[in-house]
Design a protein around this motif. Structure first.
Motif, PDB file in Angstrom:
ATOM      1  N   VAL A 170      52.582 -63.968 -60.634  1.00  0.00           N
ATOM      2  CA  VAL A 170      52.335 -64.697 -61.872  1.00  0.00           C
ATOM      3  C   VAL A 170      50.862 -65.109 -61.881  1.00  0.00           C
ATOM      4  CG1 VAL A 170      52.883 -66.754 -63.232  1.00  0.00           C
ATOM      5  CG2 VAL A 170      54.706 -65.553 -61.995  1.00  0.00           C
ATOM      6  N   ALA A 171      50.167 -64.842 -62.996  1.00  0.00           N
ATOM      7  CA  ALA A 171      48.742 -65.176 -63.085  1.00  0.00           C
ATOM      8  C   ALA A 171      48.398 -65.624 -64.496  1.00  0.00           C
ATOM      9  CB  ALA A 171      47.888 -63.978 -62.666  1.00  0.00           C
ATOM     10  N   SER A 172      47.226 -66.223 -64.635  1.00  0.00           N
ATOM     11  CA  SER A 172      46.856 -66.820 -65.923  1.00  0.00           C
ATOM     12  C   SER A 172      46.267 -65.834 -66.913  1.00  0.00           C
ATOM     13  CB  SER A 172      45.849 -67.954 -65.695  1.00  0.00           C
ATOM     14  OG  SER A 172      44.580 -67.438 -65.312  1.00  0.00           O
ATOM     15  N   ASP A 173      45.624 -64.757 -66.436  1.00  0.00           N
ATOM     16  CA  ASP A 173      44.870 -63.861 -67.319  1.00  0.00           C
ATOM     17  C   ASP A 173      43.859 -64.652 -68.146  1.00  0.00           C
ATOM     18  OD1 ASP A 173      44.046 -61.510 -68.554  1.00  0.00           O
ATOM     19  OD2 ASP A 173      45.646 -61.510 -70.032  1.00  0.00           O
ATOM     20  N   PHE A 174      43.323 -65.734 -67.604  1.00  0.00           N
ATOM     21  CA  PHE A 174      42.404 -66.566 -68.377  1.00  0.00           C
ATOM     22  C   PHE A 174      41.262 -65.732 -68.939  1.00  0.00           C
ATOM     23  CE2 PHE A 174      38.593 -69.434 -68.312  1.00  0.00           C
ATOM     24  CZ  PHE A 174      38.902 -70.076 -69.499  1.00  0.00           C
ATOM     25  N   ASN A 175      41.159 -65.696 -70.269  1.00  0.00           N
ATOM     26  CA  ASN A 175      40.116 -64.942 -70.955  1.00  0.00           C
ATOM     27  C   ASN A 175      39.955 -65.498 -72.358  1.00  0.00           C
ATOM     28  OD1 ASN A 175      41.318 -62.974 -73.137  1.00  0.00           O
ATOM     29  ND2 ASN A 175      42.784 -62.938 -71.455  1.00  0.00           N
ATOM     30  N   PRO A 176      38.862 -65.179 -73.048  1.00  0.00           N
ATOM     31  CA  PRO A 176      38.610 -65.812 -74.344  1.00  0.00           C
ATOM     32  C   PRO A 176      39.398 -65.234 -75.506  1.00  0.00           C
ATOM     33  CG  PRO A 176      36.835 -64.296 -73.819  1.00  0.00           C
ATOM     34  CD  PRO A 176      37.725 -64.355 -72.604  1.00  0.00           C
ATOM     35  N   GLY A 177      40.029 -64.072 -75.312  1.00  0.00           N
ATOM     36  CA  GLY A 177      40.661 -63.414 -76.438  1.00  0.00           C
ATOM     37  C   GLY A 177      42.166 -63.545 -76.499  1.00  0.00           C
ATOM     38  N   SER A 178      42.849 -63.210 -75.410  1.00  0.00           N
ATOM     39  CA  SER A 178      44.311 -63.145 -75.453  1.00  0.00           C
ATOM     40  C   SER A 178      45.003 -64.198 -74.604  1.00  0.00           C
ATOM     41  CB  SER A 178      44.790 -61.763 -75.004  1.00  0.00           C
ATOM     42  OG  SER A 178      44.413 -61.511 -73.657  1.00  0.00           O
ATOM     43  N   SER A 179      44.254 -64.925 -73.750  1.00  0.00           N
ATOM     44  CA  SER A 179      44.872 -65.977 -72.938  1.00  0.00           C
ATOM     45  C   SER A 179      43.834 -67.029 -72.579  1.00  0.00           C
ATOM     46  CB  SER A 179      45.494 -65.395 -71.660  1.00  0.00           C
ATOM     47  OG  SER A 179      46.207 -66.398 -70.954  1.00  0.00           O
ATOM     48  N   PRO A 180      43.377 -67.809 -73.565  1.00  0.00           N
ATOM     49  CA  PRO A 180      42.363 -68.827 -73.281  1.00  0.00           C
ATOM     50  C   PRO A 180      42.988 -70.080 -72.668  1.00  0.00           C
ATOM     51  CG  PRO A 180      42.891 -68.843 -75.606  1.00  0.00           C
ATOM     52  CD  PRO A 180      43.695 -67.721 -74.997  1.00  0.00           C
ATOM     53  N   ILE A 181      43.701 -69.887 -71.567  1.00  0.00           N
ATOM     54  CA  ILE A 181      44.491 -70.941 -70.942  1.00  0.00           C
ATOM     55  C   ILE A 181      44.090 -71.021 -69.468  1.00  0.00           C
ATOM     56  CG2 ILE A 181      46.802 -71.819 -70.489  1.00  0.00           C
ATOM     57  CD1 ILE A 181      47.795 -69.933 -72.740  1.00  0.00           C
ATOM     58  N   CYS A 182      43.297 -72.020 -69.136  1.00  0.00           N
ATOM     59  CA  CYS A 182      42.763 -72.161 -67.780  1.00  0.00           C
ATOM     60  C   CYS A 182      43.670 -73.084 -66.976  1.00  0.00           C
ATOM     61  CB  CYS A 182      41.341 -72.696 -67.850  1.00  0.00           C
ATOM     62  SG  CYS A 182      40.461 -72.596 -66.281  1.00  0.00           S
ATOM     63  N   SER A 183      44.898 -72.630 -66.716  1.00  0.00           N
ATOM     64  CA  SER A 183      45.859 -73.460 -65.977  1.00  0.00           C
ATOM     65  C   SER A 183      46.883 -72.583 -65.285  1.00  0.00           C
ATOM     66  CB  SER A 183      46.573 -74.438 -66.911  1.00  0.00           C
ATOM     67  OG  SER A 183      47.611 -75.113 -66.227  1.00  0.00           O
ATOM     68  N   THR A 184      46.818 -72.543 -63.975  1.00  0.00           N
ATOM     69  CA  THR A 184      47.808 -71.799 -63.208  1.00  0.00           C
ATOM     70  C   THR A 184      49.152 -72.530 -63.194  1.00  0.00           C
ATOM     71  OG1 THR A 184      46.019 -70.906 -61.851  1.00  0.00           O
ATOM     72  CG2 THR A 184      48.232 -70.676 -60.997  1.00  0.00           C
ATOM     73  N   LEU A 185      49.125 -73.866 -63.190  1.00  0.00           N
ATOM     74  CA  LEU A 185      50.375 -74.621 -63.232  1.00  0.00           C
ATOM     75  C   LEU A 185      51.151 -74.346 -64.519  1.00  0.00           C
ATOM     76  CD1 LEU A 185      49.608 -78.173 -61.770  1.00  0.00           C
ATOM     77  CD2 LEU A 185      50.930 -76.318 -60.740  1.00  0.00           C
ATOM     78  N   LEU A 186      50.451 -74.256 -65.640  1.00  0.00           N
ATOM     79  CA  LEU A 186      51.143 -73.962 -66.893  1.00  0.00           C
ATOM     80  C   LEU A 186      51.804 -72.592 -66.832  1.00  0.00           C
ATOM     81  CD1 LEU A 186      51.946 -74.738 -69.736  1.00  0.00           C
ATOM     82  CD2 LEU A 186      49.693 -74.010 -70.538  1.00  0.00           C
ATOM     83  N   MET A 187      51.197 -71.660 -66.102  1.00  0.00           N
ATOM     84  CA  MET A 187      51.801 -70.337 -65.966  1.00  0.00           C
ATOM     85  C   MET A 187      53.143 -70.405 -65.243  1.00  0.00           C
ATOM     86  SD  MET A 187      49.824 -68.453 -67.624  1.00  0.00           S
ATOM     87  CE  MET A 187      49.140 -69.831 -68.550  1.00  0.00           C
ATOM     88  N   LEU A 188      53.290 -71.352 -64.309  1.00  0.00           N
ATOM     89  CA  LEU A 188      54.588 -71.531 -63.654  1.00  0.00           C
ATOM     90  C   LEU A 188      55.662 -71.846 -64.683  1.00  0.00           C
ATOM     91  CD1 LEU A 188      53.982 -73.741 -60.475  1.00  0.00           C
ATOM     92  CD2 LEU A 188      54.672 -71.352 -60.533  1.00  0.00           C
ATOM     93  N   ASN A 189      55.362 -72.800 -65.552  1.00  0.00           N
ATOM     94  CA  ASN A 189      56.330 -73.190 -66.569  1.00  0.00           C
ATOM     95  C   ASN A 189      56.599 -72.042 -67.532  1.00  0.00           C
ATOM     96  OD1 ASN A 189      56.666 -74.371 -69.552  1.00  0.00           O
ATOM     97  ND2 ASN A 189      57.672 -75.744 -68.098  1.00  0.00           N
ATOM     98  N   MET A 190      55.550 -71.354 -67.969  1.00  0.00           N
ATOM     99  CA  MET A 190      55.720 -70.252 -68.916  1.00  0.00           C
ATOM    100  C   MET A 190      56.502 -69.102 -68.298  1.00  0.00           C
ATOM    101  SD  MET A 190      52.150 -69.896 -71.001  1.00  0.00           S
ATOM    102  CE  MET A 190      51.692 -71.059 -72.283  1.00  0.00           C
ATOM    103  N   ALA A 191      56.257 -68.824 -67.031  1.00  0.00           N
ATOM    104  CA  ALA A 191      56.986 -67.737 -66.365  1.00  0.00           C
ATOM    105  C   ALA A 191      58.483 -68.026 -66.357  1.00  0.00           C
ATOM    106  CB  ALA A 191      56.474 -67.537 -64.947  1.00  0.00           C
TER     107      ALA A 191
END
Length: 408
Positions: free
Chosen positions: A315-336
């Motif tokens: 599970v990873a954030s894919d933090f980027n300005p276009g399709s995943s501007p979400i700088c939070s690995t913890l939030l990825m836990l919840n989303m996963a």
């Protein structure tokens, strides 16, 4: 015993596959550190005698210690913002409208080409700080917003410099084959040749990358072009990874597995043959729920097939300005868990043990075990599931990196 420091009154979520308990848990435990490595861990009642006056002893107040978190897929070094495009889409603009207005990935490319290294470094440092506060101790940073040799090299130089100047370890990935730049829109093969014959040699010469990646998709690079880039990267000594099966099933994952890739990422359209290929090669499957959420996708990755064939799930954030501007690995836990229905244990393994495997560093980090690098976090929680359950109040209390307490 002579250690550098000891932690007591803690519970351990070791994520160690050799421990059959859920989360590899050891309750009422202790952990000792020496010379940057885990020197001892186990039930507190088995802790060897030691001189409490000769070293720091930290009390965890019944909290949980996990391995340091690992974000194995980010595009963290970039300039500019695409918030205006986000607003345009919500007001009804089409992709074509945005592209004609100079938007899309090319807007980020233009911003990165203009940006000085110092600006990119400061932006990257702020983002690394945000991840570090959530317990991230290792991160992967891709290039891919230069699409010319000078800027791709610049982005990777900045990523390397971030790793030298921050306690978070940085693994770098060359993603020159991320998109087709406007100057090559009628000559994709020419651009692939530029990536292979000019960008890659300069990246290798300067030691700027640990791995190489390609966006294999109908709107980017086909299978033959992908194989050409990945093969050249492998021959140059880099690990390989792949953006695959995000928008359609092109067979990129099977190709990556055949070549021995560390991971394939996105994989919403991956089929069972592709899953079997990953299982046979040991290639990890990286889920990027932030992009799935932000783009409002509806095609879910084949979670049950990945489980059935025992493919390591990352599970990873894919933090980027276009399709995943979400700088939070913890939030990825919840989303996963909420979007993809992973269990909290699967999700936590996806940002620890399996993330380490996807980066080729599983012999050093990702689990708590004797002899492993002392990268770990203390959390103010009563069960590891809380890390995936709620979001907004950061429960990270302490972070140890290479045996040093870097956040308290």
């Amino acid at each position: 015993m002579s250690w550098d420091h000891v932690w007591i009154d803690v519970n351990l979520a070791t994520m160690d596959p050799n421990n059959s308990a859920a989360y590899g848990a050891i309750t009422d435990a202790a952990i000792a550190v020496k010379d940057g490595k885990i020197a001892w861990l186990g039930p507190r009642k088995e802790l060897p005698d030691f001189d409490v006056f000769s070293m720091p002893v930290y009390r965890g107040r019944g909290g949980w210690i996990t391995p340091g978190l690992i974000d194995a897929h980010t595009h963290l070094v970039f300039a500019g913002s695409r918030a205006n495009e986000f607003e345009m889409r919500l007001e009804g603009a089409s992709y074509e409208d945005i592209a004609r207005a100079g938007g899309g990935i090319i807007s980020t490319v233009n911003a990165c080409r203009k940006a000085e290294e110092a600006e990119l470094f400061e932006l990257g440092r702020q983002r690394l700080n945000a991840l570090a506060k959530e317990g991230v101790t290792t991160v992967e940073i891709k290039s891919g917003y230069g699409l010319d040799t000078e800027t791709e090299v610049k982005l990777l130089k900045v990523a390397r410099e971030l790793g030298r100047n921050h306690h978070v370890d940085v693994k770098t990935t060359f993603l020159g084959a991320h998109a087709i730049p406007p100057e090559y829109k009628d000559d994709v093969e020419g651009y692939v040749d530029l990536v292979v014959n000019d960008m890659l040699p300069k990246v290798i010469e300067q030691g700027l990358a640990d791995a190489a990646d390609v966006f294999c998709e109908n709107i980017a690079f086909n299978l033959a072009q992908t194989e050409k880039v990945l093969t050249a990267a492998q021959q140059a000594g880099l690990d390989i990874k792949l953006h695959a099966e995000q928008l359609s099933n092109m067979g990129g994952s099977a190709l990556a597995a055949k070549l021995g890739a560390k991971s394939v990422d996105h994989i919403e359209y991956l089929d069972e043959d592709g899953v079997k290929a990953l299982a046979a090669s040991g290639t990890c499957a990286t889920l990027l729920p932030g992009a799935y959420y932000f783009l409002r996708e509806t095609q879910m990755p084949p979670i049950e097939l990945l489980r059935k064939h025992q493919v390591p799930i990352v599970v990873a954030s894919d933090f980027n300005p276009g399709s995943s501007p979400i700088c939070s690995t913890l939030l990825m836990l919840n989303m996963a868990c909420t979007l993809f229905r992973l269990t909290p244990e699967e999700a936590l393994k996806g940002i620890t043990a399996n993330a380490a495997k996807a980066l080729g560093i599983e012999e050093k980090v990702g689990v708590l075990a004797q002899g492993m690098q002392a990268d770990f976090c203390l959390w103010d929680i009563t069960t590891p599931a809380q890390l995936a359950y709620s979001y907004g109040v950061n429960p990270c209390k302490d972070v140890v990196k290479n045996g040093v307490l870097v956040h308290q």
